[in-house]
Motif scaffolding. Structure first.
Motif, PDB file in Angstrom:
ATOM      1  N   MET A 179     -25.779  14.148  -0.229  1.00  8.40           N
ATOM      2  CA  MET A 179     -26.415  12.897  -0.657  1.00  8.40           C
ATOM      3  C   MET A 179     -25.409  11.978  -1.344  1.00  8.40           C
ATOM      4  SD  MET A 179     -29.732  12.661   0.096  1.00  8.40           S
ATOM      5  CE  MET A 179     -30.506  11.621  -1.144  1.00  8.40           C
ATOM      6  N   GLU A 180     -24.427  12.557  -2.018  1.00  9.09           N
ATOM      7  CA  GLU A 180     -23.405  11.741  -2.694  1.00  9.09           C
ATOM      8  C   GLU A 180     -22.629  10.883  -1.711  1.00  9.09           C
ATOM      9  OE1 GLU A 180     -20.920  14.424  -4.864  1.00  9.09           O
ATOM     10  OE2 GLU A 180     -22.392  14.694  -6.452  1.00  9.09           O
ATOM     11  N   THR A 181     -22.559  11.296  -0.457  1.00 10.61           N
ATOM     12  CA  THR A 181     -21.809  10.535   0.539  1.00 10.61           C
ATOM     13  C   THR A 181     -22.558   9.291   1.001  1.00 10.61           C
ATOM     14  OG1 THR A 181     -22.682  11.738   2.453  1.00 10.61           O
ATOM     15  CG2 THR A 181     -20.722  12.665   1.374  1.00 10.61           C
ATOM     16  N   LEU A 182     -23.856   9.240   0.733  1.00  7.66           N
ATOM     17  CA  LEU A 182     -24.664   8.091   1.143  1.00  7.66           C
ATOM     18  C   LEU A 182     -24.521   6.965   0.124  1.00  7.66           C
ATOM     19  CD1 LEU A 182     -27.976   9.939   2.146  1.00  7.66           C
ATOM     20  CD2 LEU A 182     -26.074   9.267   3.636  1.00  7.66           C
ATOM     21  N   SER A 183     -24.815   5.772   0.563  1.00  3.77           N
ATOM     22  CA  SER A 183     -24.805   4.626  -0.360  1.00  3.77           C
ATOM     23  C   SER A 183     -26.013   4.727  -1.287  1.00  3.77           C
ATOM     24  CB  SER A 183     -24.870   3.316   0.430  1.00  3.77           C
ATOM     25  OG  SER A 183     -26.152   3.168   1.013  1.00  3.77           O
ATOM     26  N   ALA A 184     -25.979   3.975  -2.375  1.00  2.00           N
ATOM     27  CA  ALA A 184     -27.111   3.960  -3.310  1.00  2.00           C
ATOM     28  C   ALA A 184     -28.381   3.502  -2.604  1.00  2.00           C
ATOM     29  CB  ALA A 184     -26.793   3.041  -4.494  1.00  2.00           C
ATOM     30  N   GLU A 185     -28.268   2.535  -1.707  1.00  2.00           N
ATOM     31  CA  GLU A 185     -29.442   2.046  -0.970  1.00  2.00           C
ATOM     32  C   GLU A 185     -29.998   3.129  -0.047  1.00  2.00           C
ATOM     33  OE1 GLU A 185     -31.205  -1.087  -0.894  1.00  2.00           O
ATOM     34  OE2 GLU A 185     -30.239  -1.171  -2.844  1.00  2.00           O
ATOM     35  N   GLU A 186     -29.116   3.877   0.619  1.00  2.00           N
ATOM     36  CA  GLU A 186     -29.590   4.953   1.504  1.00  2.00           C
ATOM     37  C   GLU A 186     -30.270   6.053   0.690  1.00  2.00           C
ATOM     38  OE1 GLU A 186     -26.472   4.881   5.237  1.00  2.00           O
ATOM     39  OE2 GLU A 186     -25.770   5.685   3.316  1.00  2.00           O
ATOM     40  N   ARG A 187     -29.688   6.390  -0.472  1.00  2.00           N
ATOM     41  CA  ARG A 187     -30.317   7.409  -1.326  1.00  2.00           C
ATOM     42  C   ARG A 187     -31.676   6.931  -1.818  1.00  2.00           C
ATOM     43  NH1 ARG A 187     -25.015   7.878  -3.513  1.00  2.00           N
ATOM     44  NH2 ARG A 187     -25.676   6.835  -5.405  1.00  2.00           N
ATOM     45  N   ALA A 188     -31.764   5.657  -2.191  1.00  2.00           N
ATOM     46  CA  ALA A 188     -33.044   5.109  -2.652  1.00  2.00           C
ATOM     47  C   ALA A 188     -34.079   5.145  -1.533  1.00  2.00           C
ATOM     48  CB  ALA A 188     -32.856   3.680  -3.151  1.00  2.00           C
ATOM     49  N   LEU A 189     -33.671   4.775  -0.339  1.00  4.06           N
ATOM     50  CA  LEU A 189     -34.592   4.794   0.798  1.00  4.06           C
ATOM     51  C   LEU A 189     -35.122   6.207   1.044  1.00  4.06           C
ATOM     52  CD1 LEU A 189     -34.372   2.806   4.017  1.00  4.06           C
ATOM     53  CD2 LEU A 189     -34.741   5.242   4.201  1.00  4.06           C
ATOM     54  N   ALA A 243     -40.970  10.183  -3.268  1.00  2.00           N
ATOM     55  CA  ALA A 243     -42.149   9.411  -3.671  1.00  2.00           C
ATOM     56  C   ALA A 243     -43.242   9.456  -2.603  1.00  2.00           C
ATOM     57  CB  ALA A 243     -41.762   7.967  -3.966  1.00  2.00           C
ATOM     58  N   MET A 244     -42.897   9.955  -1.419  1.00  2.00           N
ATOM     59  CA  MET A 244     -43.853  10.136  -0.320  1.00  2.00           C
ATOM     60  C   MET A 244     -44.476   8.817   0.143  1.00  2.00           C
ATOM     61  SD  MET A 244     -43.416  13.317   0.153  1.00  2.00           S
ATOM     62  CE  MET A 244     -44.676  13.741   1.327  1.00  2.00           C
ATOM     63  N   LEU A 245     -43.686   7.753   0.141  1.00  2.00           N
ATOM     64  CA  LEU A 245     -44.169   6.484   0.679  1.00  2.00           C
ATOM     65  C   LEU A 245     -44.051   6.510   2.201  1.00  2.00           C
ATOM     66  CD1 LEU A 245     -42.574   3.785  -1.664  1.00  2.00           C
ATOM     67  CD2 LEU A 245     -44.820   4.839  -1.833  1.00  2.00           C
ATOM     68  N   THR A 246     -44.904   5.759   2.856  1.00  2.00           N
ATOM     69  CA  THR A 246     -44.772   5.605   4.304  1.00  2.00           C
ATOM     70  C   THR A 246     -43.534   4.765   4.580  1.00  2.00           C
ATOM     71  OG1 THR A 246     -46.048   3.563   4.408  1.00  2.00           O
ATOM     72  CG2 THR A 246     -47.296   5.653   4.579  1.00  2.00           C
ATOM     73  N   LEU A 247     -43.103   4.754   5.822  1.00  2.00           N
ATOM     74  CA  LEU A 247     -41.943   3.933   6.162  1.00  2.00           C
ATOM     75  C   LEU A 247     -42.265   2.455   5.940  1.00  2.00           C
ATOM     76  CD1 LEU A 247     -39.056   3.973   7.133  1.00  2.00           C
ATOM     77  CD2 LEU A 247     -39.894   3.853   9.476  1.00  2.00           C
ATOM     78  N   ARG A 248     -43.472   2.037   6.243  1.00  2.00           N
ATOM     79  CA  ARG A 248     -43.887   0.650   6.015  1.00  2.00           C
ATOM     80  C   ARG A 248     -43.821   0.308   4.519  1.00  2.00           C
ATOM     81  NH1 ARG A 248     -45.963  -2.560   9.393  1.00  2.00           N
ATOM     82  NH2 ARG A 248     -46.741  -0.958  10.800  1.00  2.00           N
TER      83      ARG A 248
END
Length: 172
Positions: free
Chosen positions: A117-127, A134-139
């Protein structure tokens, strides 16, 4: 907490109901903090989390919120981005903590996942945190991150492929 109940709680909070606020806080403190940890060091995540929940208390009475869960995560994400902008003096890779998605795996697997996970960007980790912690849908995730649905799908796919490659012995 289901969406309609959360919307009712938000409306009650606008009316000054602190019990409703406590219920929302208890239901969402862990997932919001987990999201923030994907983007910020622990000390900053704690500060931003307080600010996120205070923003619920400061909501204008007439604010129209159709999806309160997405609104809450969007506020958290936006406040984290603001905090990152204020901390520009350090290189981003040095200030971000190891991200961990809570799976029921042994310790070695968790460490491998955290390193990947450290290799991913902050935005990718947040997504990924929004989707799988958080179990949100993709939408909902796309709405929180202010992305189009196809863009959110592509970024999720890319991040998962990167993790899969690293975890299956690919290069880091």
């Amino acid at each position: 907490m289901e969406e309609t109940k959360l919307l009712q709680q938000f409306n009650m909070i606008r009316g000054g109901d602190m019990k409703a606020f406590a219920a929302v806080y208890e239901a969402y403190k862990r997932p919001v903090y987990t999201l923030l940890l994907q983007m910020l060091p622990p000390s900053a995540a704690e500060d931003v989390m307080q600010d996120v929940f205070l923003s619920i208390l400061r909501m204008p009475p007439k604010a129209e919120i159709k999806n309160p869960k997405a609104w809450l995560y969007r506020v958290a994400r936006n406040r984290a981005v603001d905090a990152l902008r204020k901390r520009q003096s350090l290189p981003l890779s040095e200030e971000l903590p190891a991200a961990g998605i809570p799976f029921e795996q042994d310790t070695a697997d968790r460490l491998d996942l955290a390193r990947a996970m450290e290799t991913l960007s902050a935005e990718e980790r947040a997504l990924l945190s929004l989707r799988f912690t958080a179990m949100l849908t993709l939408r909902e995730t796309a709405e929180v991150m202010e992305l189009s649905l196809p863009t959110a799908f592509r970024r999720q796919h890319k991040a998962l492929c990167t993790l899969r490659e690293i975890l299956n012995g690919g290069t880091e």
